[in-house]
Design an enzyme around this catalytic site. Structure first.
Site, PDB file in Angstrom:
ATOM      1  N   ARG A 103      31.304  20.243  87.964  1.00  0.00           N
ATOM      2  CA  ARG A 103      30.838  20.374  86.137  1.00  0.00           C
ATOM      3  C   ARG A 103      31.999  21.198  84.632  1.00  0.00           C
ATOM      4  NH1 ARG A 103      25.721  18.304  86.049  1.00  0.00           N
ATOM      5  NH2 ARG A 103      25.164  18.987  88.014  1.00  0.00           N
TER       6      ARG A 103
ATOM      7  N   GLY B  42      16.557  12.607  84.590  1.00  0.00           N
ATOM      8  CA  GLY B  42      14.695  13.632  83.839  1.00  0.00           C
ATOM      9  C   GLY B  42      14.611  13.284  82.596  1.00  0.00           C
TER      10      GLY B  42
ATOM     11  N   ARG C  29      64.063  -0.554  80.811  1.00  0.00           N
ATOM     12  CA  ARG C  29      63.988  -1.540  79.751  1.00  0.00           C
ATOM     13  C   ARG C  29      64.900  -1.930  78.991  1.00  0.00           C
ATOM     14  NH1 ARG C  29      61.621   3.618  76.774  1.00  0.00           N
ATOM     15  NH2 ARG C  29      60.047   3.275  76.733  1.00  0.00           N
TER      16      ARG C  29
ATOM     17  N   ASP D 242      26.960  12.270  87.634  1.00  0.00           N
ATOM     18  CA  ASP D 242      27.155  11.696  88.511  1.00  0.00           C
ATOM     19  C   ASP D 242      27.311  10.276  88.104  1.00  0.00           C
ATOM     20  OD1 ASP D 242      26.018  13.612  89.889  1.00  0.00           O
ATOM     21  OD2 ASP D 242      23.862  14.064  90.062  1.00  0.00           O
TER      22      ASP D 242
ATOM     23  N   GLY E 130      53.877   5.997  71.241  1.00  0.00           N
ATOM     24  CA  GLY E 130      53.551   5.242  71.298  1.00  0.00           C
ATOM     25  C   GLY E 130      54.508   3.652  69.944  1.00  0.00           C
TER      26      GLY E 130
ATOM     27  N   VAL F 137      32.301  22.481  90.168  1.00  0.00           N
ATOM     28  CA  VAL F 137      33.763  23.209  89.695  1.00  0.00           C
ATOM     29  C   VAL F 137      33.375  21.218  88.979  1.00  0.00           C
ATOM     30  CG1 VAL F 137      36.293  23.027  90.730  1.00  0.00           C
ATOM     31  CG2 VAL F 137      34.857  24.972  91.073  1.00  0.00           C
TER      32      VAL F 137
END
Ligand code: ADP
Length: 737
Positions: free
Chosen positions: A288, A106, A460, A152, A563, A286
Site C-alpha cells: 500500500r 465494503g 533502427r 486487490d 516520444g 509495503v
C-alpha cells in the site's frame, strides 16, 4: 449550485489523492461547492469540522503522495442505522446532495445502503425535528458516484481499480530483489501478497515476476497431493538449472476443501521435502506504500473527473454508479450490479465452486492463469508427432522498449511448448540480413522477465537495396515459416518493406506478426505499446524529484521528454505530475503560444505561485527548442522566477520494465504466437499487427497500416489520448481568482 462531498474510506490505495484532486478541481470548475469529508464515514458520522469546504490549492502538490490526504478509516457506527442517521443529518447541515465515495467493496456497500435508506432516514430526521421540513423536501435523495479504491483489484465495475497497479510495482520490486538474492544462494523464497478473496495481485505478480508457482483463492490446486506435485516440479527445476525459485501465495489461498494454504505451510513443505533453505517474505503494507504509479495517478484523475461530470449531468433520483475503465474507455456501471457480481465470486469460493469463481473473473484472468501455468513448466511439452513443427523467427527492431525481453521470453516458451522451433535473430534487421540466428530453448530465456533492454539486440536500421535478397536467403536457409516482429516503427516499416518485395523474393512470402513495442506509443493498431508505461514511470519519477528540488526557490522547469512525433509521453506525464503546460508535435508551438505562456507565468508568480512545470515533447517544434523556451522564460521572468531546463534523455528507455509492460508483453505475445501458428497452418502469408483497442485484442492487417498512419510523422492518424488534453489542462490550471 450542486454541493458535493468527497471521501476516501476503508483500506487506503495509491491514487486516491489523484482522484480527490480531480473531484475537487473538476467540481469547482463546474461551479459546484465541494466539501471534503475527512476520515471516511467516521467524518460523516461525527460531522463538525470533519466536513469542510475544500479549495483548489488544498489539493495542490498531492499527486505523488501515497495514502490519502483527507484520511480514511473503518467506521463501525456507519454499519448501524443510528450511525447513518447521524451521517445524513451532518450532510444535510451542509446541504450536500451528491457524494463521490472512493473505497473498496465494503465502503461501496455502505454507499449503496446510504442511498437505499436515504428517504427513510431523511423522514426520520424531519419527524424528530432534527432537520426542517423544508430541508427534507429539498433533499429527497442523494446522488452517489463510486470510485473503486482497492489494491486487490477485487471488484467488478472496472478492469483495474485505483491502487492495484502501484501495488504490483511494489510486488515486482520485491520479487526482482528477492530473485537476485535467491539466485545467488540457490534458496527458495515464498512471497505472500495481499488478496483475501482475489488472486489478481498474486497471479499478475507471478506472471510479471517470473515466479515458479502461485496459489490463488479462485483456483486451488485441483489435487489433494499438490505438495508432491509442487515439490517434484521444484526438484526438476533445480536439475534443469533453475537457480532461483519463487512461490507466490495470495493471503486468501486455500486448498480445494477451503482449508487455508498459508505461506508458513508452503515453506515447511518445501523445506522438509526438498531439504532446501526456504524463506518467507510477507509483503504486507509495503504494497500500500510508496508513491503512486503513473498509471494509478492518471486512472484516478480520469475517474475523479468523470465522476463529477456524471453527477453534474444527473437530475433525478439516479441509482448510484461506479466509474471504472474498460480497456482505455471510462465506463459507468450501476453500483448494485457491481456489488452483486463481486459478492457472487466470494460466494462461489465459499461454496467451493471454484470453476464458477474462475468463470466470473473473466476471460483475461483465465488466460493469464493458463499462461502462468505454462511458464512454470521446467521443460516444454514434448513435440507431438501429429503436429507440424514450425520454425519461427523472433526479432526485435526499433528503439529500446522495456518489456521486449519479456515478449521474447513468452514467445520462446509458449512456442517451444507447442513443439515449435524458436529462432532468435540477433540485432534486428542486420541480423536477418547476415543470418545471425540461433535456436532458443526453454532455459535460454530464464531470468528475462525482469530485464530491461533487449537481449536479442535492437536498432533502427531498415532493410534497403540488396538487403532484401540477403533476408530472403536467410529465411530460406533457416527454413523460417513465420516471423514474430517485436518492435517499434522500424519493425513495422521493415515488415511493410518485406511485403513490398515479395514479388521479387518469394521467400518473403511467409506470415509475419508485429507486436507493438516502443516507448513512443506511436504505432497504429495498438492503443498502448510495450515500453510506454515504463518510460512514463521513469519520467514521472524524475519529474517528482525535479519538483522537490525547487521547494526553496521560485522556479519554472521546462522538461523535455521523448516520444519522437508523438505527444503521448508528454501529455500523460503532464497529467501524472500536474504540469500546467504540454508542448506536443501534434499541436505544435507558435510564438503567440509562447507569449501567452510567459504572460500567464508572470501573472502567476506575481500572485505568489512558487513552481511552474512545462513538459515539452522532443519534436514539438524545430525552432522553439527546450533551450529556446527556457531562455525566453528566463529573460521575461526577470526577478520573479528563474528557469531550468531538464532534458531527460535516455533514462526514459532504461530500467526494468514496469509490471504493466511485462503483463502487456505477455498477453500480446501469447495471442501473437497463436495467430502466427494459425496463419502458417493455413498457408496464409498475410501480415498482422496486434494491439489492444477499446478493451479487446485486435489484429490489424499490415496492409492497412499506411492508411491508418501518418507515415511521414510516424504515428497513427487517430490517437485516442488526444481527447484527454482538456482534462489535463483544466486540472493543472492555477486557482481561479
Ligand atoms: P473497504 O472499503 O476497503 O472494502 P471495509 O470493508 O473495511 O473496507 O469498509 C470500510 C467502511 O465502510 C467500514 O468501516 C464501514 O464504515 C463501511 N461499510 C462496510 N461495509 C458496510 C456495510 N455492509 N454497511 C454499511 N457500511 C459498511
Amino acid at each position: 449550485m450542486k454541493r458535493i462531498g468527497v471521501l476516501t474510506s476503508g483500506g487506503d490505495a495509491q491514487g486516491m489523492n489523484a482522484a480527490v484532486r480531480a473531484v475537487v478541481r473538476m467540481g469547482l470548475e463546474n461551479d459546484m461547492e465541494v466539501f471534503a469529508i475527512y476520515e471516511g464515514y467516521q467524518g460523516m458520522v461525527d460531522g463538525g469540522d470533519q466536513i469542510r469546504p475544500i479549495g483548489w490549492n488544498d489539493v495542490g502538490g498531492i499527486l505523488h503522495q501515497g495514502g490519502t490526504v483527507i484520511g480514511s478509516a473503518r467506521c463501525a457506527e456507519f454499519r448501524e442505522r443510528a450511525g447513518r442517521l447521524k451521517a445524513v443529518r451532518n450532510l444535510l447541515m451542509h446541504h450536500i446532495d451528491a457524494l463521490v465515495i472512493i473505497g473498496g467493496d465494503g465502503s461501496l456497500s455502505g454507499a449503496q445502503l446510504l442511498y437505499d435508506e436515504w428517504p427513510s432516514l431523511v423522514d426520520e430526521l424531519a419527524q424528530a425535528g432534527k432537520i426542517s421540513q423544508e430541508t427534507a423536501v429539498s433533499h429527497p435523495h442523494i446522488q452517489i458516484a463510486g470510485i473503486i479504491g482497492s489494491i486487490d483489484n477485487d471488484m467488478f465495475g472496472s478492469d483495474v481499480t485505483t491502487g492495484s497497479d502501484t501495488a504490483l510495482h511494489r510486488i515486482i520490486e520485491a520479487t526482482d530483489a528477492i530473485s537476485s538474492t535467491a539466485a545467488s544462494h540457490q534458496r527458495i523464497f515464498v512471497i505472500e501478497v495481499m488478496g483475501r478473496r482475489c488472486g489478481y495481485l498474486a497471479l499478475m505478480g507471478a506472471m510479471a515476476g517470473g515466479a515458479d508457482w502461485v496459489f490463488i483463492p479462485e483456483n486451488p490446486p485441483n489435487v489433494d497431493n499438490w505438495e508432491d506435485k509442487m515439490c517434484e516440479l521444484m526438484r526438476l527445476g533445480r536439475e534443469a538449472g533453475r537457480r532461483d525459485i519463487i512461490v507466490m501465495v495470495a493471503e486468501g489461498a486455500t486448498d480445494q476443501h477451503g482449508a487455508p494454504i498459508t505461506s508458513e505451510y508452503v515453506k515447511q513443505v518445501l523445506e522438509t521435502r526438498l531439504g532446501e533453505e526456504t524463506r518467507i517474505t510477507v509483503l504486507g503494507h509495503v504494497q500500500r506504500g510508496g508513491a503512486p504509479s503513473a498509471f494509478d495517478r492518471n486512472l484516478s484523475t480520469l475517474l475523479g473527473a468523470a465522476a463529477v461530470e456524471n453527477l453534474q449531468a444527473a437530475t433525478g433520483p439516479e441509482k448510484p454508479f461506479v466509474m471504472g475503465i474498460q480497456g482505455n474507455k471510462i465506463s459507468r456501471t450501476p453500483l448494485d450490479e457491481a456489488l452483486e457480481k463481486t459478492r457472487a465470486v466470494a460466494q462461489a469460493m465459499r461454496d467451493e465452486s471454484y470453476e464458477e469463481a474462475m468463470r466470473l473473473r473473466g476471460k483475461s484472468f483465465n488466460e493469464s492463469f493458463e499462461i502462468v501455468r505454462t511458464m512454470f513448466r521446467v521443460l516444454p511439452h514434448p513435440p507431438s508427432p501429429d503436429r507440424r513443427r514450425m520454425r519461427i523467427a523472433v526479432v526485435n527492431a526499433g528503439g529500446l522498449a522495456p518489456g521486449m525481453n519479456m515478449a521474447v521470453r513468452t514467445a520462446v516458451r509458449l512456442g517451444t511448448d507447442k513443439g515449435h522451433i524458436m529462432l532468435g535473430v540477433q540485432n534486428g534487421i542486420p541480423g536477418l540480413i547476415k543470418g545471425e540466428i540461433r535456436e532458443m530453448d526453454w532455459m535460454s530465456v530464464s531470468g528475462w522477465a525482469s530485464r530491461g533492454g533487449s537481449e536479442l539486440g535492437t536498432n533502427r536500421i531498415l532493410p534497403e537495396g540488396s538487403d532484401f535478397y540477403a533476408i530472403a536467403r536467410t529465411l530460406e536457409e533457416h527454413k523460417i515459416d513465420g516471423v514474430l516482429m517485436i518492435g517499434g516503427w522500424t519493425g513495422y516499416d521493415s515488415v511493410l518493406k518485406l511485403m513490398e518485395n515479395r514479388h521479387t523474393f518469394p521467400a518473403n512470402n511467409i506470415p509475419m506478426v508485429c507486436i507493438p513495442a516502443t516507448i513512443n506509443n506511436n504505432l497504429p493498431g495498438a492503443e498502448l505499446c510495450i515500453g510506454a508505461d515504463t518510460a512514463l514511470n521513469n519520467i514521472v519519477e524524475a519529474v517528482d524529484k525535479i519538483k522537490q528540488s525547487a521547494v526553496a526557490s521560485r522556479r519554472v522547469f521546462v522538461v523535455e521528454v521523448m516520444g519522437r512525433n508523438c505527444g503521448y509521453l508528454a501529455l500523460m506525464s503532464a497529467m501524472a505530475t500536474g504540469a500546467e503546460r504540454v508542448y506536443t508535435n501534434e499541436e505544435g508551438i507558435t510564438s503567440s503560444n509562447l507569449i501567452a505562456d510567459v504572460k500567464e507565468l508572470v501573472t502567476g508568480f506575481s500572485r505568489g505561485k512558487r513552481l511552474g512545470l512545462m513538459i515539452r515533447n522532443e519534436n514539438a517544434n524545430k525552432v522553439y527548442t527546450t533551450t529556446f523556451i527556457s531562455a525566453l522564460f528566463e529573460e521575461e521572468g526577470g526577478d520573479l522566477f528563474d528557469v531550468r531546463e531538464a532534458i531527460l534523455g535516455h533514462l526514459q528507455q532504461g530500467g526494468d520494465p514496469s509490471p504493466f509492460d511485462r503483463i502487456l508483453a505477455t498477453r500480446l505475445t501469447s495471442h501473437g504466437i497463436k495467430r502466427l501458428e494459425e496463419l502458417i497452418d493455413a498457408g496464409d502469408a498475410s501480415c498482422y499487427a496486434i494491439g489492444q483497442i477499446g478493451g479487446s485484442l485486435q489484429f490489424t492487417n499490415m496492409e492497412d497500416v499506411p492508411r491508418l498512419s501518418d507515415m511521414e510523422k510516424k504515428r497513427p492518424k487517430k490517437q485516442w489520448w488526444m481527447d484527454l488534453r482538456p482534462i489535463a489542462r483544466d486540472l493543472a490550471k492555477p486557482a481561479p481568482h
